[in-house]
Design an enzyme around this catalytic site. Structure first.
Site, PDB file in Angstrom:
ATOM      1  N   ASP A  28      -2.825   6.297  -3.363  1.00 24.05           N
ATOM      2  CA  ASP A  28      -1.264   5.479  -2.980  1.00 24.05           C
ATOM      3  C   ASP A  28      -1.122   4.772  -3.177  1.00 24.05           C
ATOM      4  O   ASP A  28      -1.726   4.736  -5.013  1.00 24.05           O
ATOM      5  CB  ASP A  28      -1.763   5.439  -1.445  1.00 24.05           C
ATOM      6  CG  ASP A  28      -2.377   3.705  -1.461  1.00 24.05           C
ATOM      7  OD1 ASP A  28      -3.534   3.943  -2.434  1.00 24.05           O
ATOM      8  OD2 ASP A  28      -2.993   3.103  -0.338  1.00 24.05           O
ATOM      9  N   ASP A  83      -6.137   2.073  -3.849  1.00 25.21           N
ATOM     10  CA  ASP A  83      -7.034   2.073  -3.008  1.00 25.21           C
ATOM     11  C   ASP A  83      -7.100   3.082  -1.704  1.00 25.21           C
ATOM     12  O   ASP A  83      -8.454   3.230  -0.858  1.00 25.21           O
ATOM     13  CB  ASP A  83      -7.725   0.572  -1.956  1.00 25.21           C
ATOM     14  CG  ASP A  83      -5.989   0.952  -0.468  1.00 25.21           C
ATOM     15  OD1 ASP A  83      -5.908   1.550  -0.841  1.00 25.21           O
ATOM     16  OD2 ASP A  83      -6.423  -0.391  -0.130  1.00 25.21           O
ATOM     17  N   ASP A 103      -0.957   1.491  -3.859  1.00 27.74           N
ATOM     18  CA  ASP A 103      -2.262   0.875  -4.291  1.00 27.74           C
ATOM     19  C   ASP A 103      -3.779   0.908  -5.316  1.00 27.74           C
ATOM     20  O   ASP A 103      -4.257   0.146  -4.642  1.00 27.74           O
ATOM     21  CB  ASP A 103      -2.134  -1.067  -3.375  1.00 27.74           C
ATOM     22  CG  ASP A 103      -3.232  -0.134  -2.668  1.00 27.74           C
ATOM     23  OD1 ASP A 103      -2.773   0.594  -1.416  1.00 27.74           O
ATOM     24  OD2 ASP A 103      -3.628  -1.132  -1.539  1.00 27.74           O
ATOM     25  N   SER A 145       0.756  -1.327   0.406  1.00 29.11           N
ATOM     26  CA  SER A 145       0.023   0.049   0.099  1.00 29.11           C
ATOM     27  C   SER A 145       0.765   1.264  -0.176  1.00 29.11           C
ATOM     28  O   SER A 145       1.559   1.242  -1.374  1.00 29.11           O
ATOM     29  CB  SER A 145      -1.246   0.039   1.171  1.00 29.11           C
ATOM     30  OG  SER A 145      -1.682   0.854   0.930  1.00 29.11           O
TER      31      SER A 145
END
Length: 451
Positions: A246, A250, A248, A107
């Site tokens: 960010d 999400d 990833d 992440s």
């Protein structure tokens, strides 16, 4: 049973150190394969299958191979989606009717870290009991199916295109983004080739930041956790609005035309306001970190706020418990169950943009009814083995700080679910007081560890 490997968002750590080693990740794939598909009743001869996606970290190639081997040994086929956002894995797992989805990503963490997180066949995060089952299976010796029952791997070449069309489908068909100039920061992460196409194909002029990954620059001075780059790009290009994802993709932050950053609480406020005008909302789920000002603003609108533990998995659980559809965190995770089964930075940004289009407002105008209270968060690195809950001086100081704030603010101490940190948060109406009290509490924690 306590967790040893799973945090609030899967298994995460420094690459090369347990648990993020090839050997452990192969065992994790094997254990997950057994736990996730043991109860599947498929036609004779058909293997269960899982989707694997990853972000742009160089370590993703190694961990992908290890996971694939573990699943194959458990008799599970793998469908490799290559580099795609975390919410794309959730969507594709459900759309392709697979038994599970796996994301290789840490992440917002630096590139030296990586992690593994799982989605169920329904595109939701795994419940605690399934993660505990996987941990229990990790204690057993790793086996291997006979050759005729081993899993196979195949690549899905059109994964990005499928997900792009899904994202676009969440934006109202009668609206478009023509005439809007968007500065878009993809954090050199998983959405670098996907997010620009989504907003461009909906009609916006897009200028990009953080869209040149090299395997080692993910989240490095860019993205939702380093928003100075977005503010700079908005001002430099004269953009109407900015969006930062960010690593990833999400979660997100947004910016108005002046470069002022808006966090997840403010974006929730915009979406909730539009849903209220449409008569499609009963309440909003936040977390223990949700700003008190948002709770007061929603109350004034006639909407309740339910607070979950920190972590989007707990926001989702509370949404289901209350029968509500919208929730999120001030960190920028926003879950809109009318649109997706999990938090999605691109989809959430589209919901904010749809609200602005319908109201013919700018982001700063749409947020005019919400002024967040000053909130100071200090991260204190925890010494291994230190039990901060058992330190009387920490509890005593917390009570004293709450006494000074009276009813004008809040104090929250909580451990990070992904790093060895204690998050010390103080919130109140006076910024100077909030900063002073947060520093005092953080210093006490540090002193208690040294003692």
């Amino acid at each position: 049973m306590s967790r040893r490997y799973f945090g609030t968002d899967g298994v995460r750590g420094r690459v090369g150190q347990t648990p993020i080693t090839p050997e452990f990740v192969m065992r994790l794939g094997y254990a997950a394969g057994r736990a996730l598909v043991a109860t599947e009743h498929l036609p004779a001869g058909e293997h269960p299958a899982v989707l694997i996606g990853k972000d742009t970290r160089v370590s993703g190639y190694m961990l992908e191979a290890a996971l694939e081997a573990g699943f194959a040994a458990a008799g599970v086929d793998t469908v490799l989606a290559k580099v795609v956002p975390t919410p794309a894995v959730a969507y594709l797992t459900r759309a392709l009717r697979l038994q599970a989805g796996v994301v290789i990503s840490a992440s917002h963490n630096p590139f030296e870290d990586n992690g593994i997180k799982f989605f169920s066949a329904r595109g939701t995060k795994l419940p605690d009991e399934v993660e505990l089952q996987i941990e229990a299976l990790l204690d057993e010796p790793m086996g291997c199916m006979e050759s005729a029952r081993l899993g196979k791997a195949r690549r899905i070449e059109d994964a990005p295109g499928r997900y792009i069309e899904f994202c676009k489908s969440t934006f109202p068909t009668e609206l478009d983004l023509r005439g809007l100039k968007i500065a878009l920061d993809c954090a050199h992460g998983a959405a670098y080739s996907i997010a620009p196409r989504v907003f461009h194909e909906l009609g916006a002029e897009v200028v990009t930041v953080g869209c040149s990954p090299n395997g080692m620059n993910i989240n490095d001075g860019v993205g939702a956790t380093a928003t100075a780059s977005l503010s700079e790009a908005v001002r430099a290009h004269g953009a109407d609005i900015g969006i930062a994802l960010d690593g990833d993709a999400d979660r997100l932050m947004m910016s108005d035309a002046s470069g002022r950053i808006y966090d997840g609480d403010e974006l929730l406020y915009v979406i909730a306001g539009q849903r209220l005008r449409e008569g499609r909302i009963a309440g909003v789920v936040g977390t223990l970190m949700t700003n008190l000002a948002l709770e007061h603003a929603l109350d004034a609108m006639g909407l309740g706020l339910a607070r979950a533990k920190v972590g989007d998995r707990y926001v989702l659980e509370t949404l289901h418990q209350n029968g509500w559809r919208l929730g999120g965190e001030n960190s920028g995770h926003i879950i809109d169950l009318d649109r997706h089964t999990t938090g999605d930075g691109i989809v959430a940004a589209l919901q904010v943009l749809a609200a602005l289009r319908r109201q013919d407002m700018t982001l700063d105008q749409a947020c005019a009814g919400l002024t967040l209270y000053p909130q100071k968060l200090v991260n204190v690195k925890l010494r291994p083995g230190f039990d901060w809950r058992a330190a009387p001086i920490i509890d005593r100081t917390r009570i004293e700080v709450e006494g000074e704030l009276a009813q004008r603010g809040r104090v929250l101490l909580r451990p990070s679910g992904t790093e060895p940190l204690l998050r010390v948060m103080v919130e109140g109406q006076d910024a100077a007081e909030v900063g002073r009290l947060a520093a005092r509490l953080a210093d006490v924690v540090t002193t208690a560890m040294a003692a």
